[in-house]
Structure formats: structure tokens, C-alpha cells
Design a protein around this motif. Sequence first.
Motif, PDB file in Angstrom:
ATOM      1  N   GLU A  61      61.431  24.025  56.127  1.00  0.00           N
ATOM      2  CA  GLU A  61      62.557  24.967  56.259  1.00  0.00           C
ATOM      3  C   GLU A  61      63.825  24.221  56.672  1.00  0.00           C
ATOM      4  OE1 GLU A  61      59.509  25.480  57.371  1.00  0.00           O
ATOM      5  OE2 GLU A  61      58.916  27.268  56.249  1.00  0.00           O
ATOM      6  N   SER A  90      67.342  23.917  54.583  1.00  0.00           N
ATOM      7  CA  SER A  90      68.635  24.407  55.091  1.00  0.00           C
ATOM      8  C   SER A  90      69.782  23.483  54.693  1.00  0.00           C
ATOM      9  CB  SER A  90      68.582  24.612  56.608  1.00  0.00           C
ATOM     10  OG  SER A  90      68.517  23.371  57.273  1.00  0.00           O
ATOM     11  N   THR A 130      69.220  31.190  49.956  1.00  0.00           N
ATOM     12  CA  THR A 130      68.581  31.240  51.272  1.00  0.00           C
ATOM     13  C   THR A 130      67.490  30.163  51.342  1.00  0.00           C
ATOM     14  OG1 THR A 130      66.874  32.739  50.504  1.00  0.00           O
ATOM     15  CG2 THR A 130      68.903  33.754  51.370  1.00  0.00           C
ATOM     16  N   VAL A 131      66.998  29.943  52.554  1.00  0.00           N
ATOM     17  CA  VAL A 131      65.890  28.994  52.725  1.00  0.00           C
ATOM     18  C   VAL A 131      64.698  29.436  51.868  1.00  0.00           C
ATOM     19  CG1 VAL A 131      64.173  28.209  54.419  1.00  0.00           C
ATOM     20  CG2 VAL A 131      66.610  28.143  54.989  1.00  0.00           C
ATOM     21  N   GLU A 132      64.454  30.753  51.807  1.00  0.00           N
ATOM     22  CA  GLU A 132      63.336  31.271  50.993  1.00  0.00           C
ATOM     23  C   GLU A 132      63.575  30.955  49.515  1.00  0.00           C
ATOM     24  OE1 GLU A 132      64.955  33.171  53.403  1.00  0.00           O
ATOM     25  OE2 GLU A 132      63.321  32.586  54.751  1.00  0.00           O
ATOM     26  N   ASP A 133      64.829  31.130  49.052  1.00  0.00           N
ATOM     27  CA  ASP A 133      65.137  30.798  47.643  1.00  0.00           C
ATOM     28  C   ASP A 133      64.791  29.335  47.365  1.00  0.00           C
ATOM     29  OD1 ASP A 133      66.229  33.318  47.166  1.00  0.00           O
ATOM     30  OD2 ASP A 133      68.280  32.681  47.672  1.00  0.00           O
ATOM     31  N   LEU A 166      62.705  27.322  48.972  1.00  0.00           N
ATOM     32  CA  LEU A 166      61.265  27.015  49.051  1.00  0.00           C
ATOM     33  C   LEU A 166      60.443  27.718  47.971  1.00  0.00           C
ATOM     34  CD1 LEU A 166      60.794  26.898  52.931  1.00  0.00           C
ATOM     35  CD2 LEU A 166      61.156  25.005  51.332  1.00  0.00           C
ATOM     36  N   ASN A 167      61.061  28.709  47.304  1.00  0.00           N
ATOM     37  CA  ASN A 167      60.361  29.381  46.194  1.00  0.00           C
ATOM     38  C   ASN A 167      60.846  28.895  44.836  1.00  0.00           C
ATOM     39  OD1 ASN A 167      58.729  30.994  47.796  1.00  0.00           O
ATOM     40  ND2 ASN A 167      60.369  32.500  48.096  1.00  0.00           N
ATOM     41  N   SER A 168      61.829  27.972  44.818  1.00  0.00           N
ATOM     42  CA  SER A 168      62.347  27.517  43.516  1.00  0.00           C
ATOM     43  C   SER A 168      61.342  26.566  42.860  1.00  0.00           C
ATOM     44  CB  SER A 168      63.731  26.884  43.684  1.00  0.00           C
ATOM     45  OG  SER A 168      63.665  25.711  44.465  1.00  0.00           O
TER      46      SER A 168
END
Length: 379
Positions: A157, A161, A183-186, A188-190
Motif C-alpha cells: 500500500e 501511494s 486510489t491505492v485500491e486502483d 493494487l487492482n490494476s
Amino acid sequence: MRRNAVAVVGAAETTELGVIPHMSQIQLHADAALNAIKDAGLKLSDIDGIATAVETPQQLAHYLGITPTWVDGTSVGGCSFMLHVRHAAAAIEAGLCKTVLITHAESGKSMIGKLPRSIPADSLQGQFEAPYGVYGPPSMFPIPVLRYMKTHGITHEQIASVAVFQREWAAKNPRAMMKAPITVEDVLNSKMIAYPFRILQCCLVTDGGGALILTSADRAKDFPNKPVYILGTGESVETPMVSQMETFDSSRAFRVAGPTAFQEAGITHKDVDHLMIYDAFAHLPLYGLGDLGFMPHEETGKFIADGNTRPGGKLPMNTNGGGLSYMHSGMYGMYALQESVRQMRGIAPAQVKDAKISVCHGVGGMFAASGTVIFTNEK
Ligand SMILES: CC(=O)CC(=O)SCCNC(=O)CCNC(=O)[C@H](O)C(C)(C)COP(=O)(O)OP(=O)(O)OC[C@H]1O[C@@H](n2cnc3c(N)ncnc32)[C@H](O)[C@@H]1OP(=O)(O)O
């Protein structure tokens, strides 16, 4: 080298950035060079020194129709241009030339007038790494990062960032390639590229370039733009083979180049108003913050994730959006130098208020080479 003895008096990028299929690589070079020469209020015939990598100085001199008295073709990957600044400043100080053009451009995306890069079979990498599948930046750079994370307690994470906050800077920059918030989620999900790096943690592949004009500080007042002085510089190399790095927890070349520049500049980390750390991949700013001595490596991930380098943070970093969101393979370290100069001139799209000292740190050939330039707008 004497502090502030040499200044940047011209700086410009190619007229277009991004995808430029109607221009060849040498045309992009010439476009950047002519824009910088114009910015300095000079004529081509005023240039008596050339430094460039990828294209050779002789190709560039031929294309521009000039006959310099000093050339530098140092080519150590993405930080070549930081080294060119250091070498050009020394050459100007030594009286070998008066007005140096440092230029870099690549048709990295469109590949017009550019051959694909390859690793020669008889090189160290060709013999000892490429046969095992370690071939090119996306498969070489990630190798040390897992060790780095484990040793220093850095999380996925925190590295994500870096991309998020650089996108915030890019959103303020009309010339940035990628501006949509993430976002951080975007991140890590890319799309997975090479574990642990996702596509949003890898730099962009683009066309474009930039150029700088350097001369002695004594002459700098005669030029149309606010001079940007060279306060300190450093350079080093370690090894072209990622498997042979002294340690994955740190870069030896960074640890030499960065502190050399700080020592030469006579400043401490508290004096730094603006920072560019070359971000071919999202972990590099963490290595840079640690190896340049801003903080222990253990604190780098938290420092960034806490927002200290984002707009409004106490150490603004990669303020054009960096290689992750502004543009990268095309300009390499030149995008960082251009942004440091803009910040020191006070004309950056996301200008850091009252910035007086900018540190610009580059990496080359994965962790093989390193160059640091410290700029100031105060003599
Ligand atoms: C050499 C030195 O000394 C040191 C260095 O700098 S080493 C660094 C050298 N440069 C590199 O290694 C470049 C790294 N990046 C890449 O190779 C590529 O961007 C990649 C492999 C990560 C992705 O390439 P790809 O999978 O072929 O993506 P591609 O099919 O082109 O694009 C798919 C989408 O993702 C986007 N995209 C591509 N790369 C992206 C990136 N890095 N970040 C964000 N978005 C990206 C594209 O715009 C495209 O979007 P749309 O579908 O909306 O049009």
C-alpha cells in the motif's frame, strides 16, 4: 566544483509530448534543442558544447550543423543527463567551452528512427542474466524490491501511494499524460506486469524530449530568463547486473552520488524545498529518500503514505507527475531536470511557493548508475 559558478539559462521540452508518430527521434532532439536555444535567446552558432546520450554527439552536431569544441556522450541510462549537467559545469568552469547544449529525446512509443533496445549476448547481462529471463526494466527492477520491503518493513500500500500522489501532481499539469485521480485500491487492482508491480506502478512509454543550455554564472545575467544555478552535483556507478548489487536493501550508486552532491552544495536535507526522484517504477522514490539521507529506509514508505510528498505536503516530490503520470520513456531523467528548472524559475504548473533549492536525483540502467544535481535560484 565551485557552487553557483554555472547556471541553466535555457530549458525547454519538445513542442509536443506523448505520442508523436510524425517525428523521428533525431527530429525530436532538434525540436527540444531549438526550443531551449530560443528560450535562452541564443543562436545555434552560439553553442560550443554538446552533451547527449542515445543519439551520439556527432549525429546531433551533424543534424544541427554545428561544430562544438567540447562533447560528452556519457550514456549510463536514465540519469545520463544529470551526469551531463555535472560534466558540462566542470567543462565550463575549466574554460573548455562557454555555452553547452544538453539534449535528450526518444521516439520511445512510436519508434520512429529508433532501433529497439537489445542486450548484447557478449555483455555481462547477456551472459549471466538474460538467459534466466531477466531482460529489460520491468523484469529487472522488481527483483530487489521484495527484499527491500521485507528488510525495511515497507507495505504494498505504501509503494502504491507513490503512484496515487504523483497522479495528484499530474492533475495540476496540463502536459501530463495521465491526470485521472487514482486510489491505492486502483493501483493494487490494476493489471499485473511483473510481481509486485502493477501497471500503475510502472512508468509510461512515450515520445518526447527536452534540452538545457548551461553557461557560466557571470554571463547568466545577460540572458532573458531567471538563471538557475548549479549548487552541487554527484555521480556514481555500481554494476549493470541486478544480481550483483552489493545489497538489494539500498543502492550503492545512490549512496555515493546523492551525498556527494549534498556535500558539494553545502546544504542539509532541511534546506530542500523541492525534490525530483526519478521514478521509472514506484519504489525508486523510497530508495532515493533513504539513500540520499532524508530519513532511514524504514521510514520512507510511511513518510510518503502519510502524504508528505503530495500537493500541500512538507516535501513536494515529483511535482510534474513524474515518470508514472507525466511522461517517461522518451525523456528519461530529462523530465526531472526540466521540472526542477521550472520550479526554480517559478513557472511550474504546480509551483511550490518560495522554493529556493531543488534536488534532482536520477537512476540509470536499473540501479547501475546514479546522478544528482542540486539547483538553486539564489546566488
Ligand atoms: C533505463 C534506465 O536507465 C532506467 C529506466 O528508466 S528503466 C524504465 C524504462 N521504461 C520502461 O521500462 C517502461 C515501463 N512500462 C511499460 O513497459 C509499459 O507501460 C507496460 C508494460 C507497463 C504496459 O504496457 P502494455 O501492457 O503494453 O499496455 P498498453 O497495451 O500499451 O496500454 C494499455 C492501457 O494502459 C495504459 N498504460 C500503459 N502503460 C501504462 C503505465 N505505465 N501506467 C499507466 N497506464 C498505462 C495505456 O494508456 C492503455 O490505456 P487505454 O486502454 O485507456 O488506451
